[in-house]
Scaffold this active site. Structure first.
Site, PDB file in Angstrom:
ATOM      1  N   HIS A 159      -0.562 -12.611  -4.234  1.00  0.00           N
ATOM      2  CA  HIS A 159      -0.982 -11.250  -3.890  1.00  0.00           C
ATOM      3  C   HIS A 159       0.082 -10.322  -4.483  1.00  0.00           C
ATOM      4  O   HIS A 159       1.097 -10.027  -3.839  1.00  0.00           O
ATOM      5  CB  HIS A 159      -1.093 -11.090  -2.377  1.00  0.00           C
ATOM      6  CG  HIS A 159      -2.153 -11.952  -1.766  1.00  0.00           C
ATOM      7  ND1 HIS A 159      -3.499 -11.725  -1.992  1.00  0.00           N
ATOM      8  CD2 HIS A 159      -2.076 -13.034  -0.950  1.00  0.00           C
ATOM      9  CE1 HIS A 159      -4.211 -12.629  -1.341  1.00  0.00           C
ATOM     10  NE2 HIS A 159      -3.375 -13.439  -0.702  1.00  0.00           N
ATOM     11  N   GLU A 195      -4.969 -17.248  -4.528  1.00  0.00           N
ATOM     12  CA  GLU A 195      -5.510 -16.047  -3.884  1.00  0.00           C
ATOM     13  C   GLU A 195      -5.134 -14.794  -4.676  1.00  0.00           C
ATOM     14  O   GLU A 195      -4.650 -13.813  -4.119  1.00  0.00           O
ATOM     15  CB  GLU A 195      -4.986 -15.928  -2.442  1.00  0.00           C
ATOM     16  CG  GLU A 195      -5.284 -17.115  -1.560  1.00  0.00           C
ATOM     17  CD  GLU A 195      -4.810 -16.946  -0.124  1.00  0.00           C
ATOM     18  OE1 GLU A 195      -4.588 -15.786   0.307  1.00  0.00           O
ATOM     19  OE2 GLU A 195      -4.656 -17.966   0.576  1.00  0.00           O
ATOM     20  N   GLU A 241       0.881 -21.129   4.824  1.00  0.00           N
ATOM     21  CA  GLU A 241       1.911 -20.149   5.195  1.00  0.00           C
ATOM     22  C   GLU A 241       2.893 -20.698   6.235  1.00  0.00           C
ATOM     23  O   GLU A 241       3.095 -20.116   7.302  1.00  0.00           O
ATOM     24  CB  GLU A 241       1.256 -18.847   5.665  1.00  0.00           C
ATOM     25  CG  GLU A 241       0.398 -18.219   4.577  1.00  0.00           C
ATOM     26  CD  GLU A 241      -0.329 -16.952   5.013  1.00  0.00           C
ATOM     27  OE1 GLU A 241      -0.149 -16.507   6.164  1.00  0.00           O
ATOM     28  OE2 GLU A 241      -1.098 -16.405   4.195  1.00  0.00           O
ATOM     29  N   ASP A 243      -4.734 -11.369  -6.403  1.00  0.00           N
ATOM     30  CA  ASP A 243      -5.136  -9.978  -6.578  1.00  0.00           C
ATOM     31  C   ASP A 243      -3.885  -9.190  -6.952  1.00  0.00           C
ATOM     32  O   ASP A 243      -2.762  -9.642  -6.723  1.00  0.00           O
ATOM     33  CB  ASP A 243      -5.851  -9.386  -5.352  1.00  0.00           C
ATOM     34  CG  ASP A 243      -5.126  -9.593  -4.026  1.00  0.00           C
ATOM     35  OD1 ASP A 243      -3.875  -9.587  -4.011  1.00  0.00           O
ATOM     36  OD2 ASP A 243      -5.803  -9.758  -3.002  1.00  0.00           O
ATOM     37  N   ASN A 247      -0.119 -24.223   0.923  1.00  0.00           N
ATOM     38  CA  ASN A 247      -0.409 -22.928   0.329  1.00  0.00           C
ATOM     39  C   ASN A 247       0.481 -21.861   0.973  1.00  0.00           C
ATOM     40  O   ASN A 247       0.692 -21.870   2.187  1.00  0.00           O
ATOM     41  CB  ASN A 247      -1.890 -22.600   0.585  1.00  0.00           C
ATOM     42  CG  ASN A 247      -2.369 -21.345  -0.108  1.00  0.00           C
ATOM     43  OD1 ASN A 247      -2.228 -21.205  -1.327  1.00  0.00           O
ATOM     44  ND2 ASN A 247      -2.952 -20.429   0.649  1.00  0.00           N
TER      45      ASN A 247
END
Length: 358
Positions: A248, A276, A171, A278, A212
């Site tokens: 996400h 990651e 990030e 979802d 990432n």
């Protein structure tokens, strides 16, 4: 991302309905798949279908949940890769300067080794979840650089040969594509990124090293900033092997440019992972939202399959009861493949179909 153990309001099906609808083993039981048997063909796990395409399918692991038999059985039977939700972050492993606590990280590695799984290390250098001594400490530039590289070296060296991929820098970007003014960026400038990668490579030449970030799945200012940085790093000879796209996502908001965007990074010779995944929704869930979510999960899986350099997908936890989403986005949740009771949702079957290329 930080995963919080909170429950979300989600539509819960009965175990019998879930078993009939999705052809899965009962909750907490790994389905038996004799080699070449009919059961293996009729009821493959996520990891089995992903293995057939040469990709991994992973999950984030909540260290505190491994003692739950149902949780552990799903984690080991369905996934071929595991990522520590929090157990490998700086604040967890080095709470005091030079004093390391490896308990949670060691448990994850041991779990993976016992179940023939890969380990995805997350994360070495991040602006968040730093220990207080680092976040609030005052250091010269040279001292901060040494602190960072020593931490990377110590952690990667400990798991040399045991962790296949590392999120080296996490990030690093603002939404407008500029570099985030983290403690490292403010004092060291962009060079901290290259230094972290070089330290990781020296500590374990066999591990694959990733940068990432989130909100970089589609084309836009942030993904452009990331793309330009990766180009610079490669031109400087920095040992970067891949890019993780957190993903996400929100139901029915999978970027239409996701495949094209991931492909341009792959075209740089990089490995691509969805790191990651979802897909959240406004709660409570209902059948319409769950079907839309299922279609979105399948789309993401098919996107990875369509890119030869996409090595795999990690979901950020598999059960809604463990999701970080409700604690961060009030009124939203039901983001994962399994519900609050660890029963598979429509998203599970759709995701599996996507991983299988169907």
């Amino acid at each position: 991302m930080k995963l919080l153990s909170l429950r979300s309001g989600v539509l819960v099906a009965s175990a019998a309905v879930a078993t009939l609808a999705f052809g899965l083993a009962a909750p907490g039981q790994a389905a038996e798949h004799p080699a070449g048997g009919a059961a293996a063909k009729a009821n493959p796990t996520l990891r089995e279908v992903a293995d057939r395409t040469g990709r991994f399918v992973g999950t984030a692991i909540n260290d505190g949940r491994l003692g739950d038999t149902t949780y552990a059985n799903i984690a080991k039977s369905e996934f071929s890769s595991v990522t520590a939700e929090n157990g490998m972050k700086w604040g967890s492993v080095e709470p005091n300067r030079g004093q390391f606590n490896w308990a949670a990280a060691d448990r994850l590695v041991s779990f993976a080794q016992s179940n023939n799984q890969k380990v995805y290390g997350h994360t070495l250098v991040w602006h968040s979840q730093m220990p207080n001594w680092l976040a609030n400490g005052s250091f010269s530039n040279s001292e901060l650089r040494t602190i960072m590289t020593n931490h990377v070296t110590t952690q990667v060296s400990r798991y040399k040969g045991k962790v296949q991929r590392w999120d080296v820098v996490n990030e690093a970007f603002n939404e407008d594509g500029t570099l985030r003014q983290s403690k490292f960026q403010q004092q060291l400038g962009e060079s901290y990124i290259a230094d972290a990668f070089r330290a990781a490579r020296a500590a374990d030449p066999g591990a694959r090293l990733f940068i990432n970030d989130y909100n970089t799945e589609g084309t836009g200012a942030k993904s452009n900033g990331l793309y330009n940085l990766v180009q610079r790093l490669k031109s400087q000879g920095v040992p970067i092997d891949g890019v993780g796209f957190q993903s996400h996502l929100i139901v029915n908001q999978v970027p239409s440019t996701m495949k094209a965007n991931l492909q341009r990074f792959a075209d740089l010779g990089l490995e691509i992972v969805v790191s990651e995944l979802d897909i959240r929704m406004a709660t409570p869930a209902d059948s319409t939202k769950l079907q839309q979510q299922a279609a979105n999960y399948k789309t993401v899986a098919q996107t990875c399959l369509a890119i030869s350099r996409c090595a795999g997908i990690t979901v950020w936890g598999f059960g809604d009861r463990d999701s970080w989403v409700p604690g961060t986005f009030p009124g939203q949740g039901a983001a994962n493949l399994y519900d609050d009771n660890y029963l598979p949702k429509p998203a599970y079957t759709a995701f599996r179909d996507g991983l299988a290329g169907s």
